[in-house]
Design an enzyme around this catalytic site. Structure first.
Site, PDB file in Angstrom:
ATOM      1  N   CYS A 195       0.840  -1.210   0.000  1.00 21.68           N
ATOM      2  CA  CYS A 195       0.000   0.000   0.000  1.00 21.68           C
ATOM      3  C   CYS A 195       0.870   1.253   0.000  1.00 21.68           C
ATOM      4  CB  CYS A 195      -0.915  -0.063   1.223  1.00 21.68           C
ATOM      5  SG  CYS A 195      -1.773   1.483   1.594  1.00 21.68           S
ATOM      6  N   CYS A 239       0.072   3.743   2.756  1.00 27.09           N
ATOM      7  CA  CYS A 239       0.528   3.196   4.042  1.00 27.09           C
ATOM      8  C   CYS A 239       2.012   3.486   4.241  1.00 27.09           C
ATOM      9  CB  CYS A 239       0.304   1.683   4.109  1.00 27.09           C
ATOM     10  SG  CYS A 239      -1.412   1.157   4.020  1.00 27.09           S
TER      11      CYS A 239
END
Length: 146
Positions: free
Chosen positions: A70, A73
């Site tokens: 991600c 993230c």
């Protein structure tokens, strides 16, 4: 502030420690492994350790649900690290990799990542999806803790 000792789960050996509230600011160590109970850094937890920290810690636990693939993230990781330095020892910051803890992510109905969730006294009290900067993480967490 209460004078009763708090239960604090060690980020290293996951043993529950009793710590006087006044001693939180004095960098207490774990009674079992003798390592610091607060490091100023987020703690990576698997499902079993997560459950123990949520159930046994008497300080709020702020969780970053994330995954290595991600992009947002990975962009938020340094901000979460900075937030840990500002929020500890009044709050434990942890990271849960949803790729490794899929059953936990499913149980908690984590639908998007990154997602922050704040747990107080074993219960989720707030959730915020999406990446945030350090100042926003700190502000959000402080506004929802009791």
């Amino acid at each position: 502030m209460s004078t009763e000792p708090l239960h604090i789960v060690c980020p290293h050996c996951h043993t529950t420690n009793r710590v006087a509230t006044a001693a939180l600011a004095q960098a207490p160590d774990c009674g079992k492994c003798h390592r610091p109970l607060f490091t100023g850094h987020p703690v990576a937890l698997d499902e079993a350790a997560f459950d123990k920290h949520i159930a046994r810690s008497q300080v709020p636990v702020l969780v970053d649900f994330w995954a290595p693939w991600c992009g947002p993230c990975r962009m938020m990781a340094p901000a979460f690290e900075q937030a840990a330095a500002q929020l500890e020892p009044g709050m434990r910051l942890v990271k849960v990799n949803t790729e490794e803890a899929q059953a936990l992510a499913s149980r908690l109905q984590i639908r998007s990542i990154p997602t922050l969730a704040l747990f107080v006294d074993g219960r989720e009290v707030a959730r915020q999806p999406g990446a945030m900067g350090a100042a926003d993480i700190v502000r959000w967490a402080r506004s929802h803790r009791r």
